[in-house]
Design a protein around this motif. Structure first.
Motif, short mmCIF file in Angstrom:
data_model
loop_
_atom_site.label_atom_id
_atom_site.label_comp_id
_atom_site.label_asym_id
_atom_site.label_seq_id
_atom_site.Cartn_x
_atom_site.Cartn_y
_atom_site.Cartn_z
N LEU A 22 22.28 20.09 -22.39
CA LEU A 22 23.49 20.88 -22.16
C LEU A 22 24.66 20.32 -22.96
N GLN A 23 24.63 19.02 -23.24
CA GLN A 23 25.70 18.39 -24.00
C GLN A 23 25.51 18.54 -25.50
N ASP A 24 24.26 18.57 -25.94
CA ASP A 24 23.94 18.67 -27.37
C ASP A 24 22.64 19.48 -27.50
N LYS A 25 22.74 20.69 -28.01
CA LYS A 25 21.59 21.61 -28.08
C LYS A 25 20.46 21.14 -28.99
N THR A 26 20.67 20.04 -29.74
CA THR A 26 19.59 19.51 -30.58
C THR A 26 18.86 18.36 -29.91
N ARG A 27 19.27 17.99 -28.70
CA ARG A 27 18.61 16.91 -27.97
C ARG A 27 17.81 17.50 -26.82
N TYR A 28 16.58 17.08 -26.72
CA TYR A 28 15.66 17.62 -25.72
C TYR A 28 15.09 16.53 -24.81
N ALA A 29 15.18 15.27 -25.21
CA ALA A 29 14.61 14.16 -24.45
C ALA A 29 15.71 13.44 -23.67
N CYS A 30 15.57 13.42 -22.36
CA CYS A 30 16.48 12.70 -21.48
C CYS A 30 15.77 11.41 -21.07
N ASN A 31 16.32 10.28 -21.50
CA ASN A 31 15.69 8.99 -21.33
C ASN A 31 16.73 7.96 -20.88
N PRO A 32 17.36 8.17 -19.70
CA PRO A 32 18.51 7.34 -19.33
C PRO A 32 18.20 5.86 -19.11
N ALA A 33 16.98 5.53 -18.74
CA ALA A 33 16.63 4.14 -18.47
C ALA A 33 16.03 3.44 -19.69
N GLY A 34 15.91 4.15 -20.81
CA GLY A 34 15.38 3.54 -22.03
C GLY A 34 13.89 3.24 -21.97
N ILE A 35 13.15 4.03 -21.23
CA ILE A 35 11.70 3.83 -21.13
C ILE A 35 11.04 4.13 -22.46
N LEU A 36 11.48 5.19 -23.12
CA LEU A 36 10.98 5.53 -24.45
C LEU A 36 11.86 4.86 -25.50
N SER A 37 11.29 4.59 -26.65
CA SER A 37 12.08 4.02 -27.74
C SER A 37 12.99 5.11 -28.33
N ALA A 38 14.01 4.68 -29.03
CA ALA A 38 14.92 5.63 -29.69
C ALA A 38 14.16 6.48 -30.70
N GLU A 39 13.20 5.88 -31.40
CA GLU A 39 12.40 6.60 -32.38
C GLU A 39 11.56 7.68 -31.70
N ALA A 40 10.98 7.35 -30.54
CA ALA A 40 10.17 8.33 -29.81
C ALA A 40 11.04 9.50 -29.36
N CYS A 41 12.24 9.21 -28.88
CA CYS A 41 13.16 10.29 -28.46
C CYS A 41 13.54 11.16 -29.65
N ASP A 42 13.81 10.54 -30.79
CA ASP A 42 14.14 11.31 -31.99
C ASP A 42 12.99 12.21 -32.42
N ASP A 43 11.76 11.68 -32.35
CA ASP A 43 10.58 12.48 -32.69
C ASP A 43 10.42 13.65 -31.73
N ILE A 44 10.61 13.41 -30.45
CA ILE A 44 10.50 14.48 -29.45
C ILE A 44 11.57 15.53 -29.72
N ASP A 45 12.79 15.09 -29.98
CA ASP A 45 13.88 16.03 -30.26
C ASP A 45 13.55 16.91 -31.47
N ARG A 46 13.04 16.30 -32.53
CA ARG A 46 12.68 17.08 -33.73
C ARG A 46 11.57 18.08 -33.45
N MET A 47 10.52 17.64 -32.75
CA MET A 47 9.39 18.53 -32.45
C MET A 47 9.81 19.70 -31.57
N LEU A 48 10.60 19.41 -30.55
CA LEU A 48 11.00 20.47 -29.63
C LEU A 48 12.04 21.40 -30.23
N TYR A 49 12.85 20.89 -31.14
CA TYR A 49 13.78 21.76 -31.86
C TYR A 49 12.98 22.74 -32.73
#
Length: 131
Positions: A33-60
Motif C-alpha cells: 500500500l505504501q509502494d506499489k512495486t513492493r510485494y514482500a512484507c518481511n518486518p522481522a528480516g527473516i528473508l534476506s534483502a536480496e530474496a525480498c528484491d527477487d520476490i518483488d521483481r517476480m510479483l511485479y
C-alpha cells in the motif's frame, strides 16, 4: 549467591531479547500500500534483502502480465491466530487484487507455526483454488 543472581538476571535478559513480536493485521507493515512495486512484507528480516528484491521483481512481472496482485507476508509469529483467518483478513484489509475482479493472492509464512498459507480472492479460485 551474587553469582547466581547475576546469572539469573542475564538469562532473563537473554530470554526477553529472544521474545518474538506477535504480528496482527493492524501492526504488520503494509508495504504494497505504501509502494506499489513492493510485494514482500518481511518486518522481522527473516528473508534476506536480496530474496525480498527477487520476490518483488517476480510479483511485479506477474501482475504486469496477468493482472494478478500477490503479496507475501513473512513473520515470526501471529500468536495463537489461525493462519487461514489471518491471511483472509490481510487480503481484505490490504485490498489485495482488483476490486471488480477480486483476483488477489496472499502468501503468508509464519515461522513459529511452521505455516505457509495461500489465500486467494474469489476471482482466482478457478485458477488457484483454496484446497
Amino acid at each position: 549467591m551474587k553469582r547466581f543472581i547475576s546469572i539469573a538476571f542475564l538469562l532473563c535478559l537473554v530470554v526477553s531479547l529472544q521474545a518474538q513480536e506477535v504480528y496482527t493485521t493492524k501492526n504488520i507493515p503494509k508495504v504494497h500500500l505504501q509502494d506499489k512495486t513492493r510485494y514482500a512484507c518481511n518486518p522481522a528480516g527473516i528473508l534476506s534483502a536480496e530474496a525480498c528484491d527477487d520476490i518483488d521483481r517476480m510479483l511485479y512481472a506477474l501482475e504486469q502480465q496477468t493482472g494478478i496482485e500477490t503479496v507475501v507476508a513473512v513473520v515470526p509469529s501471529i500468536g495463537q491466530e489461525d493462519c487461514f483467518d489471518f491471511s483472509h483478513r490481510l487480503l481484505n484489509e490490504w485490498g489485495v487484487g482488483k476490486k471488480k475482479k477480486n483476483n488477489g493472492l496472499v502468501i503468508l509464512l509464519v515461522t513459529d507455526q511452521r505455516c505457509i498459507q495461500f489465500y486467494t480472492g474469489y476471482g482466482l479460485e478457478g485458477d488457484l483454488p483454496d484446497a
